[in-house]
Design a protein around this motif. Structure first.
Motif, PDB file in Angstrom:
ATOM      1  N   ALA A   7     -11.435   0.910  -6.138  1.00 54.32           N
ATOM      2  CA  ALA A   7     -11.217   2.348  -6.018  1.00 54.32           C
ATOM      3  C   ALA A   7      -9.812   2.654  -6.484  1.00 54.32           C
ATOM      4  CB  ALA A   7     -11.415   2.788  -4.576  1.00 54.32           C
TER       5      ALA A   7
ATOM      6  N   VAL B 191      -6.690   6.051  -6.260  1.00 59.91           N
ATOM      7  CA  VAL B 191      -6.385   7.382  -5.735  1.00 59.91           C
ATOM      8  C   VAL B 191      -5.848   8.222  -6.882  1.00 59.91           C
ATOM      9  CG1 VAL B 191      -5.059   8.680  -4.051  1.00 59.91           C
ATOM     10  CG2 VAL B 191      -5.852   6.389  -3.497  1.00 59.91           C
TER      11      VAL B 191
ATOM     12  N   GLU C  19       2.371   1.686  -3.299  1.00 62.50           N
ATOM     13  CA  GLU C  19       1.351   2.143  -4.242  1.00 62.50           C
ATOM     14  C   GLU C  19       1.031   3.623  -4.045  1.00 62.50           C
ATOM     15  OE1 GLU C  19      -1.178  -1.880  -5.278  1.00 62.50           O
ATOM     16  OE2 GLU C  19      -1.983  -0.459  -3.850  1.00 62.50           O
ATOM     17  N   GLU C  20       1.085   4.026  -2.772  1.00 60.65           N
ATOM     18  CA  GLU C  20       0.829   5.430  -2.478  1.00 60.65           C
ATOM     19  C   GLU C  20       1.864   6.302  -3.183  1.00 60.65           C
ATOM     20  OE1 GLU C  20      -1.705   7.868   0.041  1.00 60.65           O
ATOM     21  OE2 GLU C  20      -1.741   6.359  -1.505  1.00 60.65           O
TER      22      GLU C  20
ATOM     23  N   TYR D 139       0.832  -1.200   0.000  1.00 61.91           N
ATOM     24  CA  TYR D 139       0.000   0.000   0.000  1.00 61.91           C
ATOM     25  C   TYR D 139       0.869   1.252   0.000  1.00 61.91           C
ATOM     26  CZ  TYR D 139      -3.968  -2.957   0.997  1.00 61.91           C
ATOM     27  OH  TYR D 139      -4.934  -3.903   0.918  1.00 61.91           O
TER      28      TYR D 139
ATOM     29  N   PHE E  26     -15.673   9.214 -11.482  1.00 64.67           N
ATOM     30  CA  PHE E  26     -15.603   7.761 -11.604  1.00 64.67           C
ATOM     31  C   PHE E  26     -14.597   7.396 -12.692  1.00 64.67           C
ATOM     32  CE2 PHE E  26     -19.866   8.698 -10.100  1.00 64.67           C
ATOM     33  CZ  PHE E  26     -19.950   7.860  -8.995  1.00 64.67           C
TER      34      PHE E  26
ATOM     35  N   LYS F  18      -7.303  -0.402  -6.263  1.00 64.89           N
ATOM     36  CA  LYS F  18      -7.268  -0.667  -4.835  1.00 64.89           C
ATOM     37  C   LYS F  18      -8.589  -1.282  -4.402  1.00 64.89           C
ATOM     38  CE  LYS F  18      -4.049   2.903  -3.680  1.00 64.89           C
ATOM     39  NZ  LYS F  18      -3.069   2.465  -2.711  1.00 64.89           N
ATOM     40  N   SER F  19      -8.492  -2.291  -3.591  1.00 61.62           N
ATOM     41  CA  SER F  19      -9.713  -2.976  -3.171  1.00 61.62           C
ATOM     42  C   SER F  19     -10.501  -2.087  -2.203  1.00 61.62           C
ATOM     43  CB  SER F  19      -9.344  -4.298  -2.516  1.00 61.62           C
ATOM     44  OG  SER F  19      -9.872  -4.372  -1.227  1.00 61.62           O
ATOM     45  N   LEU F  20     -11.810  -2.301  -2.175  1.00 58.64           N
ATOM     46  CA  LEU F  20     -12.665  -1.476  -1.329  1.00 58.64           C
ATOM     47  C   LEU F  20     -12.608  -1.906   0.137  1.00 58.64           C
ATOM     48  CD1 LEU F  20     -15.812  -1.273  -3.610  1.00 58.64           C
ATOM     49  CD2 LEU F  20     -14.153   0.520  -3.200  1.00 58.64           C
TER      50      LEU F  20
ATOM     51  N   GLY G 219      -4.938  13.177  -4.908  1.00 62.18           N
ATOM     52  CA  GLY G 219      -5.144  12.555  -3.605  1.00 62.18           C
ATOM     53  C   GLY G 219      -6.596  12.162  -3.388  1.00 62.18           C
ATOM     54  N   GLN G 220      -7.465  12.576  -4.293  1.00 66.94           N
ATOM     55  CA  GLN G 220      -8.876  12.245  -4.165  1.00 66.94           C
ATOM     56  C   GLN G 220      -9.102  10.778  -4.527  1.00 66.94           C
ATOM     57  OE1 GLN G 220     -11.307  14.710  -6.645  1.00 66.94           O
ATOM     58  NE2 GLN G 220     -13.197  13.776  -5.866  1.00 66.94           N
ATOM     59  N   VAL G 221     -10.044  10.154  -3.816  1.00 67.08           N
ATOM     60  CA  VAL G 221     -10.357   8.758  -4.113  1.00 67.08           C
ATOM     61  C   VAL G 221     -11.480   8.728  -5.146  1.00 67.08           C
ATOM     62  CG1 VAL G 221     -11.173   6.574  -3.160  1.00 67.08           C
ATOM     63  CG2 VAL G 221      -9.710   8.055  -1.789  1.00 67.08           C
ATOM     64  N   ALA G 222     -11.278   7.983  -6.222  1.00 68.63           N
ATOM     65  CA  ALA G 222     -12.341   7.835  -7.222  1.00 68.63           C
ATOM     66  C   ALA G 222     -12.687   6.358  -7.344  1.00 68.63           C
ATOM     67  CB  ALA G 222     -11.883   8.374  -8.566  1.00 68.63           C
ATOM     68  N   LEU G 223     -13.942   6.093  -7.708  1.00 67.36           N
ATOM     69  CA  LEU G 223     -14.375   4.703  -7.800  1.00 67.36           C
ATOM     70  C   LEU G 223     -14.186   4.174  -9.211  1.00 67.36           C
ATOM     71  CD1 LEU G 223     -17.675   5.155  -5.810  1.00 67.36           C
ATOM     72  CD2 LEU G 223     -15.530   4.198  -4.986  1.00 67.36           C
TER      73      LEU G 223
END
Lengths: 188, 845
Positions: free
Chosen positions: B684, B686, B270-271, B267, B583, B669-671, B690-694
């Motif tokens: 999801a 990033v 990945e970040e 993680y 999205f 990335k898994s939910l 930095g915003q999370v999008a689905l």
């Protein structure tokens, strides 16, 4: 002869081996837990937080992390108690609203809102708290396990209630009994 | 008990479960291997492993005070040690007992329930006591366990070139020539002698020399199993000892790390991809500023002559009007404007330098992060054997149920593949294997009639294709897929027209089986036949970025080839905006992006449609599919609509969105565990900001869109119509519990349900009403389910009524009888699931 004399005299009379025996005995005595104290030390450590106007607690060993409630991404097509997801150092956590789940009244978010990441086994989930107070120890003897009928909360999610009306949530059953698990498919 | 101690014990038990799972897996796969291996030395090796694992499991169980588990392990150990000593054959009775025991153990551990172990223990002890004691009948033992070949070796030692050491040992009867390093050979001797003449054992030991006590002990441990097999074989084992060991990486080469720790590392790495992307973003931001500055410069150059004129004018300005002297003000302003040029030039220079530095940083960060991520991904790979090890048991069980003889060959367990991909591939592979067993491989009698071997072969192999891809092949030598049946099924389900079929090659026809609802099976069972499985296999494989191909030759066999990436890669996605939310749609599923005029949207049966490339596509609002957003009409502020045409499983649907922002690389990335599966959303990501999008699940979107379309109007689902068209079902079942259960399930799914207590009652009820489906049990008094089905099929008016047979009988004969009498579906109660039943019924009405 006063006490001090006696003490000095005895200390002079005791040879090395005797001393060792006595010290050992004392050590053993000290190491032995007194029965009464054991009873008192049976306490659980909890983290207290607010949901609406009421105070709740979870066992502190289930709290993996605490973070301020910042940007949350809403999710479509999920039950209403799922508020959305947040990104915490690269890992995504879902955040659920216990007020919705327990059908409690209250405003959605405030400035004091925080997210507690609770974990049990593999399951990890964020819980929205309206405010987080701190950690405290609660003697087991003060936790009432048989509960009167209570609010909207299902009894299986309750660990107990204290004399100060602090409701302790059973994180294990909340996280593992499957009712918060979202698994929805679309029938073709 | 102390609360903390209790907590501790709980954690301990959780750890134990993980450990126990590994032991159990190794033991059961080992037992199955023994069953399938003819190679005796391989057997010895496996037996040794199993014995060790059982022993460790016993110890671990004792630590968490699971007495029952400990007892079973103890009993298993006794049986295993008898096998090792050669006092018990590896017959199927013995192996079955061991397998059942280990299964029982697994159950004990996983459920925490109290479970009577008496029977298992009894069986184990029966097996153990059934052995032939060597001290009673030593000769018989050697007859039984020493193969003719090895006998020959013993009589004429010179014939055996396999192992000089053993030959010498036997030839001379002395230990002397055996070099210290080869202790196994010593035991060969002692072991063999002890079989032949039990009394001489101690004297032999004495001959082994001064270190005999120690060595004897060690060698006994190392090669204990040797006793049960011929000396010749044992000797070969000893000579192979070193290569066998070197097959496994030694302890110093591998480190055991908790997967959660690795995940957290991943993680974080990945970040850093987000960091890399934002560094990229900064560079383009800087470039944008530079562009603005350039524009400014151009404009400046344009007005420069004006400035000069203005300056000259100001210098010569001598008009003292009543409003005051403007000359100093004008001159100051002109001076400032002139100095601006110099300042801008400096800024421009600095900006240029900054941009090139940022570019440099970004490039470096990119390559470092990419390398790191690649390395991290390789750390997360596991050998494919972790995926394969479940199959021997599965195949054995299924073959048993269907009374088929199947030889399973597994190949390529050492290909390294990302753990998450292996996890995802489990279900598809299980499905393919089940399919092969259920539809592919024939019954032994049929195989013989067709001139094939009685035993069918099912093979699963994994191989590496280049550095980044692997191929999984599941093949069988069964009946193959009949293209004619596929064609029929596809036409029946309106998936293709006859015209289209005529233009298709054989490969294309076969690939129709990946479409939802195409099944060549004449009957639905809970194993397969509903035609959903292969569609799901394809969906899963494609979601992982792979492809699946089928090849089949009628009568000769079928082969499924799945090509997959070995690591989870980033993929490209289109960033779309719907109702102010962002999205990501995987670019691979986007067929086209078009802008259409509002007035070009037509309606067909009150559904919106657009015309693209001469084809009419239904158009739905993505916001509606995602169940978000406001009323549609308020959005029309421009005259165009942005439309994304998405395709999955050969379905195409147009989705309108508010905007398409860009296309970019995204990291999946898994939910998280709680959101195990969310409708329409697959994962999801990033974004650089930095915003999370689905990330949207396109196959789900299409299914959801079809549902919306099928409901008729986009805005209001027609509930009243549904109610008036409620289907009615007749449930025929003699057990009141089952009857009530079925009634309940079906009624809550919106059907009208009537019940009957047996076949005769059911027949009478059928005559009085109008039913869309009959759900019937098989075993019933007066008239059973088969008879009822046969009667329905024989009746003029009722013959087309679908019949679903629900039964506790699971046997081929019954299923075939079900087909013979004309049942449409056959569901076994043991695998009875509500959804299963409902989806079958839904398909039939």
């Amino acid at each position: 002869m006063n006490v001090f004399d006696l003490k000095r005299e005895s200390s002079e009379n005791i040879d090395r081996t005797d001393k060792a025996v006595i010290l050992r005995e004392r050590a053993l005595n000290l190491a032995h837990k007194p029965c009464v104290a054991v009873q008192d030390s049976q306490a659980i450590e909890v983290l207290t937080f607010a949901l609406g106007d009421e105070i709740y607690a979870v066992g502190s060993e289930t709290v993996r992390e605490l973070c301020s409630f910042k940007q949350i991404t809403r999710l479509p097509c999920v039950p209403t108690f799922v508020l959305g997801i947040i990104n915490l150092r690269g890992k995504i956590f879902s955040v659920i609203d216990l007020k919705r789940l327990f059908e409690l009244p209250g405003t959605p978010f405030s400035e004091k809102s925080k997210v507690m990441i609770l974990g049990f086994g593999d399951m990890e989930v964020g819980i929205l708290a309206d405010d987080v107070f701190g950690v405290q120890e609660i003697p087991v003897s003060e936790i009432q396990q048989d509960l009167p009928t209570l609010k909207g909360i299902n009894e299986k999610y309750l660990y107990g209630i204290t004399l100060e009306r602090l409701t302790i949530i059973n994180v294990e059953s909340l996280l593992t009994d499957g009712s918060i698990l979202v698994h929805e498919t679309i029938e073709p | 008990m102390d609360k903390r101690e209790e907590e501790f014990l709980k954690r301990l038990k959780a750890t134990f479960k993980v450990e126990a799972d590994e032991h159990i897996q190794t033991i059961s796969s080992g037992l199955l291997e023994i069953e399938n291996t003819a190679d005796t030395e391989e057997k010895i090796r496996i037996l040794e492993t199993i014995y060790r694992e059982a022993h460790s499991l016993k110890g671990a169980a004792r630590a968490v005070s699971l007495r029952d588990v400990e007892k079973i392990c103890q009993a298993m150990e006794s049986v295993l040690s008898l096998i090792k000593k050669g006092e018990l054959p590896t017959s199927s009775l013995v192996l079955d007992t061991l397998l059942d025991s280990i299964e029982g153990t697994a159950k004990l551990i996983s459920t925490d329930e109290v479970f009577p172990i008496g029977e298992l223990l009894q069986r184990l002890s029966n097996v153990a006591s059934g052995h032939i004691s060597p001290s009673d009948k030593p000769l018989q033992v050697s007859e039984q366990y020493i193969t003719p070949i090895s006998r020959k070796t013993i009589e004429t030692p010179a014939d055996s070139s396999a192992s000089r050491t053993s030959d010498i040992a036997f030839g001379t009867g002395e230990i002397g020539p055996v070099v210290g390093g080869n202790r196994d050979a010593e035991t060969v001797l002692t072991g063999y002698r002890s079989d032949e003449s039990p009394g001489s054992h101690s004297s032999e030991t004495v001959q082994t020399g001064p270190t005999s006590l120690d060595e004897e002990k060690q060698s006994a441990e190392v090669s204990d199993p040797g006793h049960s097999f011929s000396p010749d074989i044992v000797a070969r084992v000893s000579s192979q000892n070193i290569p066998l060991k070197s097959k496994r990486p030694s302890l110093t080469e591998t480190v055991r790390i908790q997967s959660s720790k690795l995940d957290s590392l991943l993680y974080q790495v990945e970040e850093m991809v987000a960091l890399k992307m934002s560094a990229n973003q900064r560079v383009s931001d800087l470039k944008n500023v530079k562009l603005k500055l350039d524009l400014h410069r151009k404009q400046w150059a344009k007005v420069n002559p004006e400035l000069r004129i203005l300056k000259a004018f100001a210098e010569n300005y001598e008009d003292y009007s009543s409003k005051g002297n403007f000359k100093p003000h004008l001159l100051k302003m002109v001076d400032f404007l002139e100095s601006n040029e110099a300042i801008l030039k400096t800024i421009e220079g600095q900006l240029k330098a900054l941009t090139s530095m940022a570019e440099n940083d970004s490039r470096q960060a990119s390559s470092m992060v990419d390398d790191l991520l690649d390395d991290m991904k390789s750390v997360l790979t596991l050998p494919s054997s972790t995926l394969l090890e479940m199959f021997p048991r599965l195949v054995r069980d299924l073959a048993g149920v269907q009374k088929k003889k199947i030889r399973l060959s597994i190949d390529g367990g050492n290909i390294e593949i990302d753990r998450r991909i292996l996890e995802e591939m489990k279900d598809p592979l299980v499905h393919l294997v089940r399919n092969s067993i259920d539809h592919g491989l024939e019954q032994p009698d049929i195989r013989i009639r067709k001139g094939k071997t009685e035993e069918g072969t099912l093979s699963i192999s994994i191989s590496q294709l280049g550095a980044k891809k692997a191929e999984i092949v599941v093949s069988d030598d069964g009946a193959g897929i009949d293209p004619e049946k596929v064609k029929q099924a596809a036409i029946q389900r309106n998936i293709v027209t006859e015209q289209e079929l005529r233009n298709m090659g054989e490969g294309e026809v076969l690939s129709l089986i990946f479409k939802s609802e195409v099944s060549t099976s004449p009957i639905i069972t809970d194993l397969s036949g509903r035609g959903l499985g292969l569609a799901i296999v394809r969906e899963k494989v494609e979601r992982l970025g792979g492809v699946v191909i089928v090849e089949s030759r009628l009568g000769l066999g079928t082969e499924f080839r799945i090509q997959l990436p070995v690591t989870l890669a980033t993929f490209r996605g289109a960033l779309v905006q719907v109702e102010k939310e962002l999205f990501v749609v995987p670019t691979a599923s986007v067929i086209r992006v078009v802008r259409v005029k509002h007035d070009s949207i037509g309606t067909v049966e009150s559904r919106d449609t657009i015309l693209v490339d001469g084809r009419v596509l239904s158009l739905v609002r993505l916001a509606d599919v995602l169940e978000i957003g406001s009323t549609p009409d308020e959005q029309h502020d421009s005259q165009f609509v942005t439309v994304l045409i998405l395709g999955a499983s050969d379905q195409k649907i147009a989705f309108s969105v508010d905007a398409i922002l860009n296309e970019q690389e995204v990291l999946v990335k898994s939910l998280g565990r709680q959101l195990s599966r969310v409708r329409n959303v697959s994962a999801a990501t990033v974004l650089g900001s930095g915003q999370v999008a689905l990330i949207l699940n396109v196959s789900d979107l299409i299914r959801s869109a079809m549902k919306i379309s099928n409901a008729g109007s986009l805005t209001r689902p027609k509930r009243s119509e549904n109610a008036s068209k409620r289907k009615s079902i007749l449930v025929v079942e003699d057990s009141i519990t089952s009857r009530m259960l079925l009634k309940n399930i079906l009624e809550s799914a919106g059907y009208n349900v009537q019940t009957a207590v047996d076949g005769a009652d059911g027949w009478a009820t059928l005559k009085t009403g109008n039913f869309d489906v009959v759900v019937s049990d098989i075993e019933m008094p007066r008239m059973d389910g088969f008879e009822l089905t046969a009667k329905i099929r024989g009746d003029e008016t009722l013959r087309n009524t679908p019949v679903v047979v629900v039964t506790s009988l699971e046997s081929r004969q019954d299923r075939e009888r079900g087909i013979d009498v004309g049942a449409n579906a056959y569901i076994v109660k043991s695998g009875f699931e509500q959804n299963n039943l409902l989806s079958v019924i839904k398909r039939l009405v």
